[in-house]
Scaffold this motif. Sequence first.
Motif, PDB file in Angstrom:
ATOM      1  N   ARG A 414       0.817  -1.214   0.000  1.00 33.37           N
ATOM      2  CA  ARG A 414       0.000   0.000   0.000  1.00 33.37           C
ATOM      3  C   ARG A 414       0.857   1.274   0.000  1.00 33.37           C
ATOM      4  O   ARG A 414       0.580   2.222  -0.727  1.00 33.37           O
ATOM      5  CB  ARG A 414      -0.921  -0.022   1.229  1.00 33.37           C
ATOM      6  N   ASP A 415       1.922   1.282   0.799  1.00 34.09           N
ATOM      7  CA  ASP A 415       2.678   2.516   0.988  1.00 34.09           C
ATOM      8  C   ASP A 415       3.800   2.719  -0.022  1.00 34.09           C
ATOM      9  O   ASP A 415       4.157   3.852  -0.328  1.00 34.09           O
ATOM     10  CB  ASP A 415       3.280   2.553   2.397  1.00 34.09           C
ATOM     11  N   GLU A 416       4.362   1.615  -0.543  1.00 29.22           N
ATOM     12  CA  GLU A 416       5.536   1.760  -1.401  1.00 29.22           C
ATOM     13  C   GLU A 416       5.328   1.207  -2.809  1.00 29.22           C
ATOM     14  O   GLU A 416       5.682   1.850  -3.803  1.00 29.22           O
ATOM     15  CB  GLU A 416       6.736   1.061  -0.754  1.00 29.22           C
ATOM     16  N   LEU A 417       4.734  -0.007  -2.918  1.00 27.77           N
ATOM     17  CA  LEU A 417       4.684  -0.658  -4.221  1.00 27.77           C
ATOM     18  C   LEU A 417       3.555  -0.137  -5.099  1.00 27.77           C
ATOM     19  O   LEU A 417       3.724  -0.043  -6.322  1.00 27.77           O
ATOM     20  CB  LEU A 417       4.577  -2.174  -4.052  1.00 27.77           C
ATOM     21  N   LEU A 418       2.411   0.200  -4.532  1.00 27.64           N
ATOM     22  CA  LEU A 418       1.330   0.755  -5.363  1.00 27.64           C
ATOM     23  C   LEU A 418       1.722   2.095  -5.983  1.00 27.64           C
ATOM     24  O   LEU A 418       1.468   2.313  -7.179  1.00 27.64           O
ATOM     25  CB  LEU A 418       0.031   0.869  -4.568  1.00 27.64           C
ATOM     26  N   PRO A 419       2.345   3.016  -5.240  1.00 29.92           N
ATOM     27  CA  PRO A 419       2.821   4.240  -5.902  1.00 29.92           C
ATOM     28  C   PRO A 419       3.845   3.961  -7.005  1.00 29.92           C
ATOM     29  O   PRO A 419       3.844   4.633  -8.042  1.00 29.92           O
ATOM     30  CB  PRO A 419       3.436   5.050  -4.752  1.00 29.92           C
ATOM     31  N   LEU A 420       4.722   2.975  -6.784  1.00 26.72           N
ATOM     32  CA  LEU A 420       5.660   2.607  -7.845  1.00 26.72           C
ATOM     33  C   LEU A 420       4.922   2.070  -9.063  1.00 26.72           C
ATOM     34  O   LEU A 420       5.252   2.406 -10.208  1.00 26.72           O
ATOM     35  CB  LEU A 420       6.642   1.554  -7.324  1.00 26.72           C
ATOM     36  N   ALA A 421       3.929   1.198  -8.828  1.00 25.33           N
ATOM     37  CA  ALA A 421       3.153   0.647  -9.941  1.00 25.33           C
ATOM     38  C   ALA A 421       2.454   1.761 -10.715  1.00 25.33           C
ATOM     39  O   ALA A 421       2.388   1.731 -11.956  1.00 25.33           O
ATOM     40  CB  ALA A 421       2.139  -0.375  -9.426  1.00 25.33           C
ATOM     41  N   GLU A 422       1.941   2.758 -10.002  1.00 22.14           N
ATOM     42  CA  GLU A 422       1.288   3.889 -10.671  1.00 22.14           C
ATOM     43  C   GLU A 422       2.275   4.628 -11.563  1.00 22.14           C
ATOM     44  O   GLU A 422       1.972   4.952 -12.718  1.00 22.14           O
ATOM     45  CB  GLU A 422       0.707   4.846  -9.629  1.00 22.14           C
ATOM     46  N   ALA A 423       3.480   4.849 -11.056  1.00 17.41           N
ATOM     47  CA  ALA A 423       4.499   5.530 -11.858  1.00 17.41           C
ATOM     48  C   ALA A 423       4.885   4.689 -13.077  1.00 17.41           C
ATOM     49  O   ALA A 423       5.078   5.228 -14.181  1.00 17.41           O
ATOM     50  CB  ALA A 423       5.729   5.810 -10.998  1.00 17.41           C
ATOM     51  N   GLY A 424       4.985   3.364 -12.898  1.00 15.64           N
ATOM     52  CA  GLY A 424       5.319   2.496 -14.019  1.00 15.64           C
ATOM     53  C   GLY A 424       4.250   2.506 -15.092  1.00 15.64           C
ATOM     54  O   GLY A 424       4.558   2.523 -16.297  1.00 15.64           O
ATOM     55  N   LEU A 425       2.996   2.508 -14.682  1.00 19.74           N
ATOM     56  CA  LEU A 425       1.898   2.544 -15.653  1.00 19.74           C
ATOM     57  C   LEU A 425       1.877   3.877 -16.401  1.00 19.74           C
ATOM     58  O   LEU A 425       1.586   3.921 -17.602  1.00 19.74           O
ATOM     59  CB  LEU A 425       0.569   2.295 -14.951  1.00 19.74           C
ATOM     60  N   ASN A 426       2.184   4.952 -15.686  1.00 22.55           N
ATOM     61  CA  ASN A 426       2.290   6.250 -16.365  1.00 22.55           C
ATOM     62  C   ASN A 426       3.387   6.211 -17.425  1.00 22.55           C
ATOM     63  O   ASN A 426       3.223   6.745 -18.527  1.00 22.55           O
ATOM     64  CB  ASN A 426       2.581   7.349 -15.354  1.00 22.55           C
ATOM     65  N   ALA A 427       4.498   5.544 -17.091  1.00 24.74           N
ATOM     66  CA  ALA A 427       5.594   5.449 -18.048  1.00 24.74           C
ATOM     67  C   ALA A 427       5.196   4.613 -19.266  1.00 24.74           C
ATOM     68  O   ALA A 427       5.659   4.881 -20.385  1.00 24.74           O
ATOM     69  CB  ALA A 427       6.828   4.843 -17.368  1.00 24.74           C
ATOM     70  N   TRP A 428       4.352   3.619 -19.077  1.00 22.90           N
ATOM     71  CA  TRP A 428       3.846   2.838 -20.217  1.00 22.90           C
ATOM     72  C   TRP A 428       2.834   3.631 -21.044  1.00 22.90           C
ATOM     73  O   TRP A 428       2.502   3.238 -22.162  1.00 22.90           O
ATOM     74  CB  TRP A 428       3.148   1.563 -19.732  1.00 22.90           C
ATOM     75  N   GLY A 429       2.305   4.720 -20.493  1.00 18.81           N
ATOM     76  CA  GLY A 429       1.278   5.487 -21.202  1.00 18.81           C
ATOM     77  C   GLY A 429      -0.123   4.934 -21.009  1.00 18.81           C
ATOM     78  O   GLY A 429      -1.019   5.187 -21.830  1.00 18.81           O
ATOM     79  N   VAL A 430      -0.344   4.199 -19.920  1.00 24.55           N
ATOM     80  CA  VAL A 430      -1.682   3.661 -19.629  1.00 24.55           C
ATOM     81  C   VAL A 430      -2.588   4.802 -19.174  1.00 24.55           C
ATOM     82  O   VAL A 430      -2.189   5.671 -18.389  1.00 24.55           O
ATOM     83  CB  VAL A 430      -1.579   2.561 -18.546  1.00 24.55           C
ATOM     84  N   GLU A 431      -3.819   4.784 -19.670  1.00 26.49           N
ATOM     85  CA  GLU A 431      -4.795   5.830 -19.318  1.00 26.49           C
ATOM     86  C   GLU A 431      -5.072   5.820 -17.813  1.00 26.49           C
ATOM     87  O   GLU A 431      -5.201   4.747 -17.210  1.00 26.49           O
ATOM     88  CB  GLU A 431      -6.096   5.608 -20.069  1.00 26.49           C
TER      89      GLU A 431
END
Length: 507
Positions: A414-431
């Motif tokens: 919740r505190d560390e990996l979900l924010p990382l996943a959000e940043a990774g998805l942004n880098a992929w260009g996911v809506e």
Amino acid sequence: MGEKVVAGEFDLSDRNRYRDKLRRCLEGLARLLAQKRFDRPKNLMGLEIELNLVGPDGMPKMLNGQVLERIASRDFQTELAMFNLEVNIAPHRLGGRVFDRLAEELRTSLAYADRKAAEVDAGIAMIGILPTLDRDDLVSSNLSDVDRYTLLNDQIVAARGEEFTLDIDGVEHLTCTSKSIVPEAACTSVQLHLQVTPGRFADVWNAAQAASAAQIAVGANSPFLFGRELWRESRPPLFQQATDTRPPELQAQGVRPRTWFGERWVTSAYDLFEENVRYFPALLPICDEEDPLDVLDAGGVPKLAELVLHNGTVYRWNRPVYDIADGVPHLRVENRVLPAGPTVTDVVANAVFYYGLVRALAEEPRPVWTRLPFQAAAANFEAACRYGIDARFTWPRRGRLSGTAEVDAVTLVRDELLPLAEAGLNAWGVEPADRDRYLGVIEERCRLRTNGARWQAATFHRALERGLGREEALAATTRRYRELMWLDEPVHTWPVGLPEPEPVPLR
């Protein structure tokens, strides 16, 4: 191991010839890497899901041949046992609304398969291990009618030289033996593919290894086997033991199992293929006519057929894949840690979490694998399998602090990996709509501390409290699971327990 092979006998020279071809394939792979012959970045992902066939009573149905004949689609294939199918989704480019499109394709494919299965009084269940499986279901007579499975079984049994022992000590303790590898068929998984360039392969594979424990913690869905409640994700110990070619003496010597997490971080895709050749004897020494070095010398692209086949008989949880598309070779990381199910929404949420997290971890300035001992990553994976969402992990401290600390899986995600996943998805260009919807599912599982395994176990115990026997409770839990699976509301929203029986109207 999707290669088509023909069952037959091997003579004493076959393994030497195959070993020589494997070495030539490795040299060919090294030359391809040195010559930079691989495909350019395409951000392609793919997905496969293994499925169970069940009857209206929740019991397994050994009918995959008949069901596949009715489905009549190349997207669906056999798996190891007659109660298994696999569905393959065509590759997609990461970005935009790809995950909503993926979810719709899965819903359409699974609904079609379920309608066709209903023609023979069966249905589709997407679940890590079918709770109603019995030892009598997992025998060699229930192997799928495909040569490669018979041959693989025969070769693993011959290498083992004795019965396989299953010994899994969890909430309850299971010990039994098997004369074949068929118990492995109980494991139905989701396989997530990501095409990567050679230069990025090691970072992505290392990131996937580090992420595996968190994937299992939030996605565990396999708490039962043969009527016993075991680990929250019982597939890994079952898979390892059911395919273990090592008798106890070789295990005591430290010989590596064919199903394994690995033992080190890597610097190249070549490391993994080379390890597979160095550590593991061939199970299927079938030689192709092609000489990979001659093909390279002529300017062509070799199939590396022996290396590909051998690689398919070493069951890493994150597996390297060499393949050719449109005449151009490419590499993939195949993530195999997740169980199937519970719903399409849950499967896609697990995929979204994985693809986002792996991208972010692979691109961190101080990668996690430079700060986390590999043995700690392996221990995290085992803890996640045992305890699911209640696991505790060893993880690098945040910020400038060095070293590692113990952390609750839910807190870490919740505190560390979900924010990382959000940043990774942004880098992929996911809506953002796709990103937020599916990561929200993972966040809610953490908030409620629940997943498929937690729901199955809680519902089973409620059924026991209502007076059902163990077998009846497992069957009722399976039937209820299937009802809720088709509603496609994520598992964290599922009511625990069985619905109250309808009152009988007075006459």
